[in-house]
Write a protein that holds these residues in place. Structure first.
Motif, PDB file in Angstrom:
ATOM      1  N   VAL A 140       0.861  -1.196   0.000  1.00  0.00           N
ATOM      2  CA  VAL A 140       0.000   0.000   0.000  1.00  0.00           C
ATOM      3  C   VAL A 140       0.887   1.232   0.000  1.00  0.00           C
ATOM      4  CG1 VAL A 140      -1.910   1.157   1.166  1.00  0.00           C
ATOM      5  CG2 VAL A 140      -1.565  -1.285   1.497  1.00  0.00           C
TER       6      VAL A 140
ATOM      7  N   HIS B 290       6.021   8.974   1.880  1.00  0.00           N
ATOM      8  CA  HIS B 290       6.963   9.847   2.593  1.00  0.00           C
ATOM      9  C   HIS B 290       7.896   9.117   3.546  1.00  0.00           C
ATOM     10  CE1 HIS B 290       4.834  13.903   1.785  1.00  0.00           C
ATOM     11  NE2 HIS B 290       5.751  13.603   0.898  1.00  0.00           N
ATOM     12  N   SER B 291       7.873   7.803   3.532  1.00  0.00           N
ATOM     13  CA  SER B 291       8.817   7.088   4.383  1.00  0.00           C
ATOM     14  C   SER B 291      10.188   7.024   3.701  1.00  0.00           C
ATOM     15  CB  SER B 291       8.279   5.703   4.719  1.00  0.00           C
ATOM     16  OG  SER B 291       7.487   5.208   3.681  1.00  0.00           O
TER      17      SER B 291
ATOM     18  N   SER C 214      -0.396  10.863   4.234  1.00  0.00           N
ATOM     19  CA  SER C 214      -1.764  10.348   4.306  1.00  0.00           C
ATOM     20  C   SER C 214      -2.094   9.911   5.736  1.00  0.00           C
ATOM     21  CB  SER C 214      -1.950   9.190   3.326  1.00  0.00           C
ATOM     22  OG  SER C 214      -1.340   8.026   3.825  1.00  0.00           O
TER      23      SER C 214
ATOM     24  N   TYR D 143      11.743   4.109  14.743  1.00  0.00           N
ATOM     25  CA  TYR D 143      10.470   4.505  14.116  1.00  0.00           C
ATOM     26  C   TYR D 143      10.405   3.869  12.729  1.00  0.00           C
ATOM     27  CZ  TYR D 143       6.669   7.879  13.130  1.00  0.00           C
ATOM     28  OH  TYR D 143       5.463   8.477  12.850  1.00  0.00           O
TER      29      TYR D 143
HETATM   30  C1  LIG Z   1       9.154  16.259   5.509  1.00  0.00           C
HETATM   31  C2  LIG Z   1       8.653  15.193   6.428  1.00  0.00           C
HETATM   32  C3  LIG Z   1       8.286  15.523   7.733  1.00  0.00           C
HETATM   33  C4  LIG Z   1       7.838  14.521   8.594  1.00  0.00           C
HETATM   34  N1  LIG Z   1       7.475  14.864   9.871  1.00  0.00           N
HETATM   35  C5  LIG Z   1       6.993  13.921  10.704  1.00  0.00           C
HETATM   36  C6  LIG Z   1       6.560  14.247  12.025  1.00  0.00           C
HETATM   37  O1  LIG Z   1       6.559  15.398  12.433  1.00  0.00           O
HETATM   38  N2  LIG Z   1       6.086  13.244  12.811  1.00  0.00           N
HETATM   39  C7  LIG Z   1       6.019  11.954  12.375  1.00  0.00           C
HETATM   40  O2  LIG Z   1       5.574  11.083  13.112  1.00  0.00           O
HETATM   41  N3  LIG Z   1       6.438  11.622  11.136  1.00  0.00           N
HETATM   42  C8  LIG Z   1       6.918  12.567  10.307  1.00  0.00           C
HETATM   43  N4  LIG Z   1       7.326  12.204   9.051  1.00  0.00           N
HETATM   44  C9  LIG Z   1       7.263  10.796   8.676  1.00  0.00           C
HETATM   45  C10 LIG Z   1       5.896  10.454   8.088  1.00  0.00           C
HETATM   46  O3  LIG Z   1       4.881  10.684   9.043  1.00  0.00           O
HETATM   47  C11 LIG Z   1       5.859   8.960   7.747  1.00  0.00           C
HETATM   48  O4  LIG Z   1       6.845   8.704   6.811  1.00  0.00           O
HETATM   49  C12 LIG Z   1       4.496   8.503   7.228  1.00  0.00           C
HETATM   50  O5  LIG Z   1       4.556   7.111   6.994  1.00  0.00           O
HETATM   51  C13 LIG Z   1       4.165   9.186   5.941  1.00  0.00           C
HETATM   52  O6  LIG Z   1       2.871   8.840   5.489  1.00  0.00           O
HETATM   53  P1  LIG Z   1       2.679   8.428   3.964  1.00  0.00           P
HETATM   54  O7  LIG Z   1       1.246   8.575   3.642  1.00  0.00           O
HETATM   55  O8  LIG Z   1       3.634   9.144   3.113  1.00  0.00           O
HETATM   56  O9  LIG Z   1       3.043   6.888   4.081  1.00  0.00           O
HETATM   57  P2  LIG Z   1       3.768   5.901   3.033  1.00  0.00           P
HETATM   58  O10 LIG Z   1       5.224   6.218   3.002  1.00  0.00           O
HETATM   59  O11 LIG Z   1       3.046   5.900   1.749  1.00  0.00           O
HETATM   60  O12 LIG Z   1       3.540   4.529   3.769  1.00  0.00           O
HETATM   61  C14 LIG Z   1       4.165   4.274   5.002  1.00  0.00           C
HETATM   62  C15 LIG Z   1       3.805   2.855   5.450  1.00  0.00           C
HETATM   63  O13 LIG Z   1       2.421   2.781   5.717  1.00  0.00           O
HETATM   64  C16 LIG Z   1       1.791   1.785   4.927  1.00  0.00           C
HETATM   65  N5  LIG Z   1       0.479   2.325   4.577  1.00  0.00           N
HETATM   66  C17 LIG Z   1       0.195   3.471   3.937  1.00  0.00           C
HETATM   67  N6  LIG Z   1      -1.131   3.652   3.861  1.00  0.00           N
HETATM   68  C18 LIG Z   1      -1.700   2.583   4.478  1.00  0.00           C
HETATM   69  C19 LIG Z   1      -3.040   2.179   4.713  1.00  0.00           C
HETATM   70  N7  LIG Z   1      -4.067   2.922   4.336  1.00  0.00           N
HETATM   71  N8  LIG Z   1      -3.261   1.009   5.350  1.00  0.00           N
HETATM   72  C20 LIG Z   1      -2.230   0.236   5.750  1.00  0.00           C
HETATM   73  N9  LIG Z   1      -0.937   0.569   5.556  1.00  0.00           N
HETATM   74  C21 LIG Z   1      -0.675   1.738   4.929  1.00  0.00           C
HETATM   75  C22 LIG Z   1       2.711   1.607   3.741  1.00  0.00           C
HETATM   76  O14 LIG Z   1       2.558   0.335   3.153  1.00  0.00           O
HETATM   77  C23 LIG Z   1       4.062   1.789   4.396  1.00  0.00           C
HETATM   78  O15 LIG Z   1       4.453   0.621   5.039  1.00  0.00           O
HETATM   79  C24 LIG Z   1       7.773  13.171   8.161  1.00  0.00           C
HETATM   80  C25 LIG Z   1       8.133  12.847   6.839  1.00  0.00           C
HETATM   81  C26 LIG Z   1       8.560  13.836   5.992  1.00  0.00           C
HETATM   82  C27 LIG Z   1       8.931  13.457   4.585  1.00  0.00           C
END
Ligand SMILES: Cc1cc2nc3c(=O)[nH]c(=O)nc-3n(C[C@H](O)[C@H](O)[C@H](O)COP(=O)(O)OP(=O)(O)OC[C@H]3O[C@@H](n4cnc5c(N)ncnc54)[C@H](O)[C@@H]3O)c2cc1C
Length: 437
Positions: free
Chosen positions: A72, A77-78, A141, A397
């Motif tokens: 998924v 953003h990971s 997200s 994390y």
């Molecule tokens: C600039 C920046 C600032 C940030 N600041 C913070 C912060 O202040 N605090 C903090 O906690 N984090 C922070 N992060 C980290 C961020 O919260 C995590 O990387 C988070 O996973 C990003 O969400 P995403 O939608 O991009 O997830 P993705 O990278 O798309 O997915 C992350 C993981 O979640 C799984 N996943 C995604 N959607 C679902 C779903 N609907 N159901 C089941 N599994 C799913 C994916 O398979 C993957 O394993 C930051 C990241 C960036 C790039």
């Protein structure tokens, strides 16, 4: 000879499902073979984007009947390839981004998990409300952050974002849509469970009536120990509902913004309980303006993030071992604004929460920024720092570069998590590898 992608394409055509070949242009976020970190590259064979929950359920059931690995992707953003899959199918949740219900009287909001936090903020702000916990990245997200934890500026009082989920709809890899509440093991091991047990599809989150404009001031301390003492006082007495701190290495000084969601900090008797070395005059801080600023140039760089969470109080000694390693590896030069530090209430209600502490944990975010070509040189020292941290009792994390070692970090919870995974995903097709390494 079987042609799984051809069969999937026929299924998609019948269902009216968007299925496309990956465009591996190297551009983030459109290229599904990379994520924000740009540390690993995994090329999928197809990207599927369901437009609604019924289509998602049908897709997941179809994937479960086949043999293709799948993953998924929220906003990608990971930093460690968490939303990437080699030779399989990326399920892009961007089409599941609706606000389903808003209940101001009950202080909850329900949305689809592909929604960005930004959409929730824009929905709630005109009512003077906001999600109970927010991270610094509103362009991630809801599902993606709930899959890892969600640290924010109110975590010293309110814990992680996962603490504020009231209800969850999960589509498990067998294609079953399950409505879950906090007592359900699938609920408990999905939150911070890195997308292993299914697709979070719809979530109900707690909200709070609290303006996004703060009265705030800057405070500084000479060392982590001095800061932690005051952070504990701030948390215990609820002196400030906003606390955003950074540590500068190698010196170890801490600079923080503290604030309250009100017009004026005065009266502020709690300030006399603190011992900072510097206190700025009060300022007005518009959190909405701060959090909705467009992405910076840094978003174009590679970022092999390693976010370390130590138990308190013993983590302070561990930090004394880790800080010189971080400085020697040249990480501070790649993160000139300093490393975010957060003290988090850590009550372990959720078994996979990235919180090793009994009552309190310390999160330190190493997010060095660099050109993609430099990642290979920084990766070995970062991995070594991560392994050392795990040996010293840290949890890493799960949006960080991947290190393995989950069994050490999670103990008995790791075995329970694996057992649930085996039940709902017996073929191990969803986000394979994490629990077997
Ligand atoms: C600039 C920046 C600032 C940030 N600041 C913070 C912060 O202040 N605090 C903090 O906690 N984090 C922070 N992060 C980290 C961020 O919260 C995590 O990387 C988070 O996973 C990003 O969400 P995403 O939608 O991009 O997830 P993705 O990278 O798309 O997915 C992350 C993981 O979640 C799984 N996943 C995604 N959607 C679902 C779903 N609907 N159901 C089941 N599994 C799913 C994916 O398979 C993957 O394993 C930051 C990241 C960036 C790039």
């Amino acid at each position: 000879m079987s042609d799984p992608i051809g069969e999937l394409a026929r299924f998609a055509a019948d269902e009216g499902l968007e299925l496309r070949e990956p465009e591996t242009t190297g551009d983030f976020p459109s290229d599904p073979s990379i994520d924000y970190g740009r540390v690993v590259r995994r090329v999928p064979r197809a990207v599927a984007r369901p437009r609604d929950q019924a289509q998602l359920v049908a897709l997941v059931r179809r994937l479960g009947e086949g043999d293709l690995p799948w993953v998924v992707r929220g906003a990608g953003h990971s930093s460690g390839g968490q939303s990437l899959v080699e030779g399989g199918v990326v399920v892009d949740l961007g089409g599941l981004a609706r606000i389903v219900d808003d209940d101001p009287a009950g202080e909850t909001v329900t949305c689809e998990a592909g929604a960005f936090w930004l959409a929730l903020v824009e929905q709630l702000r005109p009512q003077g409300r906001r999600p109970r916990a927010l991270t610094a990245n509103l362009r991630s997200s809801v599902g993606g952050t709930l899959a890892v934890g969600g640290f924010g500026d109110a975590s010293h009082l309110d814990g992680l974002q996962i603490d504020h989920v009231r209800r969850l709809v999960l589509v498990t890899p067998d294609g079953v849509r399950r409505e879950l509440g906090p007592a359900d093991p699938l609920f408990r091991y999905t939150l911070a469970g890195r997308g292993q047990l299914g697709v979070m599809t719809e979530v109900t989150l707690a909200t709070v009536t609290r303006p996004m404009v703060l009265a705030a001031r800057q405070l500084r301390w000479g060392s982590l120990g001095e800061y932690l003492r005051d952070a504990a006082v701030i948390a215990t007495y609820g002196l400030y509902d906003f606390l955003r701190a950074r540590i500068a290495l190698p010196g170890g000084g801490i600079s923080a913004w503290v604030g309250r969601s009100q017009e004026d900090l005065a009266p502020e008797p709690g300030l006399a309980l603190l011992r900072p070395s510097f206190v700025s005059p009060q300022e007005r801080l518009d959190l909405h303006e701060l959090l909705t600023r467009p992405p910076t140039e840094a978003w174009r760089k590679a970022c092999p993030a390693l976010e370390i969470v130590l138990p308190l109080p013993e983590g302070v000694t561990a930090w004394q071992t880790l800080a010189p390693l971080i400085a020697d590896a040249g990480i501070p030069e790649r993160q000139p604004l300093g490393h975010a530090v957060m003290v988090v209430r850590g009550d372990r209600r959720l078994p996979l929460a990235p919180l090793p502490g009994g009552t309190s944990s310390l999160m330190i975010a190493l997010r060095p920024e660099m050109a993609s070509g430099e990642v290979a040189a920084f990766l070995p020292p970062l991995e070594a720092i991560g392994q050392r941290a795990i040996a010293l009792g840290a949890r890493i994390y799960l949006m960080s570069i991947e290190l393995g070692g989950l069994a050490t970090q999670l103990g008995v919870e790791h075995a329970r998590w694996r057992a649930l995974k085996a039940e709902v995903d017996p073929k191990g097709l969803l986000a394979p590898g994490l629990l077997t390494r």
